[in-house]
Design a protein around this motif. Structure first.
Motif, short mmCIF file in Angstrom:
data_model
loop_
_atom_site.label_atom_id
_atom_site.label_comp_id
_atom_site.label_asym_id
_atom_site.label_seq_id
_atom_site.Cartn_x
_atom_site.Cartn_y
_atom_site.Cartn_z
N TYR A 1 39.48 46.93 40.18
CA TYR A 1 39.93 47.13 39.28
C TYR A 1 40.70 48.10 38.55
O TYR A 1 41.42 48.00 37.76
CB TYR A 1 39.31 46.08 38.71
CG TYR A 1 38.33 45.89 38.12
CD1 TYR A 1 36.97 46.00 38.43
CD2 TYR A 1 38.42 46.23 36.76
CE1 TYR A 1 35.84 46.71 37.34
CE2 TYR A 1 37.63 46.15 35.41
CZ TYR A 1 36.06 46.73 36.42
OH TYR A 1 35.16 47.24 35.23
N PHE B 1 42.29 44.63 42.39
CA PHE B 1 42.36 43.34 41.76
C PHE B 1 43.30 43.86 40.92
O PHE B 1 42.94 44.52 40.14
CB PHE B 1 41.25 42.83 41.27
CG PHE B 1 41.05 41.33 40.80
CD1 PHE B 1 41.50 39.60 41.33
CD2 PHE B 1 41.17 41.50 39.41
CE1 PHE B 1 42.05 39.16 40.53
CE2 PHE B 1 41.26 40.35 38.31
CZ PHE B 1 41.35 39.08 39.07
N ASN B 2 44.17 42.52 40.06
CA ASN B 2 45.60 42.82 39.46
C ASN B 2 44.89 41.15 38.75
O ASN B 2 45.42 40.37 39.16
CB ASN B 2 46.56 43.38 39.26
CG ASN B 2 47.21 43.72 38.30
OD1 ASN B 2 47.48 43.05 37.33
ND2 ASN B 2 48.09 44.63 38.55
N ARG C 1 48.68 40.11 37.78
CA ARG C 1 49.33 39.25 39.39
C ARG C 1 48.57 38.28 39.88
O ARG C 1 49.41 36.67 40.08
CB ARG C 1 48.91 40.24 40.38
CG ARG C 1 49.43 39.71 42.24
CD ARG C 1 48.54 40.17 43.12
NE ARG C 1 48.84 41.76 43.07
CZ ARG C 1 50.26 42.01 44.35
NH1 ARG C 1 50.88 40.87 44.51
NH2 ARG C 1 50.86 43.60 44.07
#
Lengths: 289, 289
Positions: A229, A254-255, A258
């Motif tokens: 992340y 992972f963002n 988004r």
């Protein structure tokens, strides 16, 4: 420090915000260092820095439907430039929060809080499972440790910084870490800390990249998941082909922005859960500025 | 070529096999080159090479319950040493096949066939989706292309080897590839082939590693999955942190022997499906030896 004139009129869909709090985080520093780059977004210098923060709507422009004066908002996209007292922003780039949902400083850190929450929530863990994370003394790291404690997960907190290791370790243990290890050498071989656990970690969290990402990944159970992340080292996480083919690790990125964009319907319930924990003093992000 | 004496008596749980066919594949070459290493397994030289093949049970030792004379079997673990005419093996290391399930040469390649089948089956694809794979002219690659054609998926076949590119491309198109590209430069930038597709590939398959893994991964749709099932270059697949954090790619490793071990109940139905396709001439592995 500079000042710029406020526009006389707000454009269609715009609001005027009074920024109440804005943190400095690694993404800000990265953007300032690279002259405006962040992911696929780019702002040309000179620009106002600051990706995160919390603002109060003080004026609503034409065409704004979902926001009213005195609403609290946080950015839904990077590069809004929160390091200033007043800012004009588009309604579509803001997430409306219920007013007084949690202390204003915690709202300013909402991206970190939501990131930590989702990293654990999406991993399908059960009480007793071990989670290994590097940069455990970062804001997201601390929050993950606190959430692990609440969820009865064993947090194996990996930190860099040898000189203040003892102090950091004491602090992270107080937040709920089951184990604190120094980010050096092979954690698998060092054993000391890891062998105390009943089972190998089934989730690894990497915010550093480079060699630091290798350590949690090597300690993982076969077939476990590693989530990248962040990349505070500026280097990409790297894994050996043995890890792919024989250890069967699964790595994903992972963002949270988004996620927020893709999951708007899930946001209110999630904000409520997070706010309860924060207001009850069970979850606390360290505020930097 | 060497001969060794057969044991006079079979031990508990052992069977004597007549090897009917055995292929040479990249894993064999890797094991021979590294003097017995394969993943976490190691055999000390001198050893009989050959990970795969098909054998017929010619003698059953004491304690063997699930195998009888004339049963067909394939290895369930590597390093069984199939490059010989007769072999002693433990029942637990073998998978029993219904006799005459498919041509003996195809049985010898069962690991490749099952790999190709699972790579697509586990990816949750729908007709029209695009799949990008490197080493498309390898045995697994060809099989993936054939299966894509059967499942109405668009196979974007990436191959190395500039000199015989035209010939290889013709052949892969005949097997059902929607597009054949040379494994060089950035496939994303080269565009030519990729822009013809309605949507970006939602599955990438990498058997090469190194720079070759970067190409399919860059061409993927945001949030798509890349599966690493080999590393013929000997180098690990590498991804940038932008790909993790902003493109949101998900990478996992796949090893069919692990899958077989973990999914014994699913094997009979899968073998039947695969055998139907092979016997109908719709799926064919090129036999090497």
């Amino acid at each position: 420090m500079a000042t710029e004139p406020l526009p006389v009129e707000l454009e269609w869909g715009e609001v005027l915000l009074s920024i109440r709090a804005a943190p400095i985080n690694p993404a800000d520093i990265y953007t300032v260092q690279t002259g405006g780059m962040y992911g696929t977004d780019h702002v040309a210098p000179p620009f106002v820095a600051g990706h995160d923060g919390v603002g109060v709507v003080v004026k609503v422009g034409p065409g704004v439907k979902g926001l009213a004066e005195n609403d609290w908002v946080v950015p839904m996209k990077p590069n809004l430039g929160t390091w200033r007292s007043l800012a004009v922003a588009k309604e579509k780039d803001l997430l409306r929060l219920p007013a007084d949902i949690m202390p204003v400083e915690q709202c300013a850190m909402l991206r970190e809080i939501l990131t930590a929450y989702r990293l654990l929530e999406d991993a399908n863990l059960k009480p007793g499972d071990a989670v290994i994370l590097n940069a455990a003394n970062s804001t997201v790291g601390q929050l993950v440790v606190q959430l692990c404690h609440l969820l009865r997960l064993r947090a194996i907190a990996v930190v860099s910084g040898e000189s203040d290791f003892e102090k950091t370790a004491l602090w992270l243990r107080a937040l709920g870490a089951a184990e604190v290890l120094l980010d050096r050498g092979s954690l698998k071989a060092s054993g000391g800390g890891l062998v105390k656990f009943y089972s190998k970690p089934c989730l690894g969290l990497d915010a550093v990249g480079g060699a630091s990402a290798q350590r949690p990944s090597e300690a993982l159970a076969d077939g476990a998941q590693l989530v990248v992340y962040g990349a505070m080292s500026g280097k990409a996480a790297q894994f050996s082909w043995h890890q792919w083919v024989f250890q069967g690790i699964q790595v994903k990125g992972f963002n949270v922005r988004r996620w927020m964009k893709d999951s708007k319907k899930k946001l209110p319930a999630m904000l409520e859960s997070v706010a309860k924990l924060v207001n009850a003093g069970k979850l606390q992000a360290t505020f930097t500025e």
